[in-house]
Motif scaffolding. Structure first.
Motif, mmCIF file in Angstrom:
data_model
loop_
_atom_site.group_PDB
_atom_site.id
_atom_site.type_symbol
_atom_site.label_atom_id
_atom_site.label_comp_id
_atom_site.label_asym_id
_atom_site.label_seq_id
_atom_site.Cartn_x
_atom_site.Cartn_y
_atom_site.Cartn_z
ATOM 1 N N GLU A 2 32.177 49.041 44.136
ATOM 2 C CA GLU A 2 33.289 48.160 44.490
ATOM 3 C C GLU A 2 34.631 48.840 44.178
ATOM 4 O OE1 GLU A 2 33.310 45.455 46.121
ATOM 5 O OE2 GLU A 2 35.216 44.481 45.673
ATOM 6 N N GLN A 3 34.700 49.535 43.042
ATOM 7 C CA GLN A 3 35.968 50.177 42.676
ATOM 8 C C GLN A 3 36.317 51.320 43.624
ATOM 9 O OE1 GLN A 3 37.131 47.420 40.738
ATOM 10 N NE2 GLN A 3 38.518 49.149 40.596
ATOM 11 N N VAL A 4 35.315 52.038 44.109
ATOM 12 C CA VAL A 4 35.583 53.093 45.092
ATOM 13 C C VAL A 4 36.284 52.468 46.304
ATOM 14 C CG1 VAL A 4 34.531 54.729 46.719
ATOM 15 C CG2 VAL A 4 33.659 54.555 44.373
ATOM 16 N N GLU A 5 35.751 51.333 46.738
ATOM 17 C CA GLU A 5 36.295 50.640 47.907
ATOM 18 C C GLU A 5 37.706 50.096 47.641
ATOM 19 O OE1 GLU A 5 35.022 46.648 50.011
ATOM 20 O OE2 GLU A 5 33.336 48.028 49.823
ATOM 21 N N GLU A 6 37.897 49.496 46.470
ATOM 22 C CA GLU A 6 39.185 48.860 46.176
ATOM 23 C C GLU A 6 40.306 49.902 46.023
ATOM 24 O OE1 GLU A 6 38.690 44.751 45.796
ATOM 25 O OE2 GLU A 6 38.914 45.189 43.663
ATOM 26 N N VAL A 7 39.985 51.010 45.360
ATOM 27 C CA VAL A 7 40.992 52.077 45.205
ATOM 28 C C VAL A 7 41.315 52.663 46.583
ATOM 29 C CG1 VAL A 7 41.410 54.393 44.264
ATOM 30 C CG2 VAL A 7 40.452 52.601 42.790
ATOM 31 N N GLN B 41 47.310 38.390 38.787
ATOM 32 C CA GLN B 41 48.341 39.364 39.176
ATOM 33 C C GLN B 41 48.427 39.464 40.697
ATOM 34 O OE1 GLN B 41 50.636 41.328 37.046
ATOM 35 N NE2 GLN B 41 51.419 41.095 39.123
ATOM 36 N N TYR B 42 47.281 39.401 41.372
ATOM 37 C CA TYR B 42 47.287 39.472 42.834
ATOM 38 C C TYR B 42 47.902 38.222 43.449
ATOM 39 C CZ TYR B 42 44.773 43.887 43.020
ATOM 40 O OH TYR B 42 44.434 45.212 42.905
ATOM 41 N N ILE B 43 47.742 37.084 42.788
ATOM 42 C CA ILE B 43 48.445 35.884 43.278
ATOM 43 C C ILE B 43 49.952 36.116 43.178
ATOM 44 C CG2 ILE B 43 48.945 33.439 42.861
ATOM 45 C CD1 ILE B 43 46.011 33.091 42.044
ATOM 46 N N GLN C 43 46.657 49.143 38.920
ATOM 47 C CA GLN C 43 45.750 48.172 38.310
ATOM 48 C C GLN C 43 44.306 48.514 38.677
ATOM 49 O OE1 GLN C 43 46.517 43.723 37.990
ATOM 50 N NE2 GLN C 43 45.178 43.735 39.761
ATOM 51 N N GLU C 44 44.054 48.862 39.942
ATOM 52 C CA GLU C 44 42.691 49.211 40.367
ATOM 53 C C GLU C 44 42.206 50.487 39.675
ATOM 54 O OE1 GLU C 44 40.629 47.405 41.859
ATOM 55 O OE2 GLU C 44 41.967 45.860 42.609
ATOM 56 N N LEU C 45 43.107 51.454 39.494
ATOM 57 C CA LEU C 45 42.716 52.696 38.812
ATOM 58 C C LEU C 45 42.361 52.422 37.354
ATOM 59 C CD1 LEU C 45 45.372 55.122 40.350
ATOM 60 C CD2 LEU C 45 42.906 55.129 40.795
ATOM 61 N N GLU D 31 38.721 37.671 45.269
ATOM 62 C CA GLU D 31 37.690 38.672 44.947
ATOM 63 C C GLU D 31 37.648 38.966 43.459
ATOM 64 O OE1 GLU D 31 36.945 42.269 46.838
ATOM 65 O OE2 GLU D 31 37.252 41.515 48.861
ATOM 66 N N GLU D 32 38.836 39.093 42.861
ATOM 67 C CA GLU D 32 38.873 39.404 41.424
ATOM 68 C C GLU D 32 38.299 38.257 40.602
ATOM 69 O OE1 GLU D 32 39.285 42.305 40.647
ATOM 70 O OE2 GLU D 32 40.507 43.158 42.239
ATOM 71 N N ARG D 33 38.560 37.038 41.052
ATOM 72 C CA ARG D 33 37.982 35.884 40.368
ATOM 73 C C ARG D 33 36.452 35.938 40.470
ATOM 74 N NH1 ARG D 33 35.940 31.091 41.292
ATOM 75 N NH2 ARG D 33 36.278 29.439 39.789
ATOM 76 N N MET D 34 35.971 36.318 41.652
ATOM 77 C CA MET D 34 34.530 36.463 41.865
ATOM 78 C C MET D 34 33.964 37.545 40.935
ATOM 79 S SD MET D 34 32.269 38.606 43.730
ATOM 80 C CE MET D 34 32.985 39.265 45.240
ATOM 81 N N HIS D 35 34.711 38.639 40.747
ATOM 82 C CA HIS D 35 34.256 39.698 39.835
ATOM 83 C C HIS D 35 34.119 39.146 38.408
ATOM 84 C CE1 HIS D 35 36.192 43.003 42.581
ATOM 85 N NE2 HIS D 35 35.165 42.410 43.149
ATOM 86 N N ALA D 36 35.142 38.415 37.974
ATOM 87 C CA ALA D 36 35.098 37.826 36.625
ATOM 88 C C ALA D 36 33.866 36.936 36.486
ATOM 89 C CB ALA D 36 36.371 37.024 36.353
HETATM 90 FE FE FE2 Z 1 39.934 45.029 42.229
#
Ligand code: FE2
Ligand code: FE2
Length: 172
Positions: free
Chosen positions: A127-132, A24-26, A94-96, A50-55
Motif C-alpha cells: 500500500e505504501q509503494v502505491e501511496e508514495v 491531516q488529509y481532511i 507524510q507518506e514517506l 483510506e487512512e481511517r480504513m488503515h487505522a
Molecule cells: Fe497513506
C-alpha cells in the motif's frame, strides 16, 4: 499472545499515525475545497477515508489476536497551506514517514519472530509503494502545470478519481 508485546506497542503508535494522517488529509481537502478546486478536494477526502480504513485494519488485527488497541487523540495538524504544491509536498512527506514506520514495524515483527504480524503487514508494505507513487505523481503534475491548477484538476479527474478501481477489479 500471538502478537508480540513490542509489536503491539508499535501497532498502537501506528494507529495514531493512521488516524492523524486521516485528519491531516481532511485538512488538506478543506484547503482545496476553499480554493474552489473540487477534484483535488475530493481526492484528499477519499485519501482521508483510506487512512481511517488503515487505522481500523490495525484496530481489528489487534482485537482479532487478543491484544488491546488504544484509540488515540491526534497531535496538532497543519491547517494553513501556502499553495497546492506545498500542501501536496506535505502529504508526500507524510507518506514517506508512514513508509518508514511500516518498515520499522516489519523489522520489529521479524526480530521477534512474529509471523502473524509479518503476514498482516505485507499489505501495508504494498500500500505504501502505491501511496508514495500517487503523491509523487500528483506533486510532479502540479509542478508541470506551473500554477495552472485547472490542468491539475483535469489530471486528477481523469487519473486519480478511482485509484483503486483497477486493483479492485483484479481482486474480484
Ligand atoms: Fe497513506
Ligand atoms: Fe495509511
Amino acid at each position: 499472545m500471538i502478537v508480540k508485546p513490542r509489536v503491539v506497542e508499535a501497532m498502537n503508535a501506528q494507529i495514531q499515525s493512521e488516524f492523524s494522517a486521516s485528519q491531516q488529509y481532511i485538512a488538506i481537502a478543506v484547503y482545496f475545497d476553499a480554493e474552489s478546486l473540487p477534484d483535488l478536494a475530493a481526492f484528499f477526502y477519499r485519501q482521508a477515508e483510506e487512512e481511517r480504513m488503515h487505522a481500523m485494519k490495525f484496530v481489528h488485527f489487534l482485537l482479532d489476536t487478543g491484544a488491546k488497541p488504544l484509540i488515540p487523540v491526534t497531535p496538532e495538524l497543519k491547517n494553513e497551506f501556502g499553495g497546492a504544491a506545498e500542501a501536496v509536498e506535505f502529504a508526500l512527506n507524510q507518506e514517506l514517514k508512514v513508509t518508514d514506520q511500516i518498515n520499522n514495524l516489519v523489522k520489529i515483527a521479524r526480530e521477534d519472530n512474529d509471523y502473524a504480524s509479518l503476514n498482516f503487514l505485507q499489505w501495508f508494505v504494498d500500500e505504501q509503494v502505491e501511496e508514495v507513487d500517487t503523491m509523487t505523481t500528483l506533486l510532479a503534475t502540479i509542478k508541470h502545470a506551473g500554477g495552472m491548477l485547472l490542468l491539475v484538476e483535469d489530471f486528477v479527474r481523469r487519473n486519480l478519481a478511482n485509484p483503486h478501481g483497477e486493483a479492485d477489479a483484479e481482486a474480484e
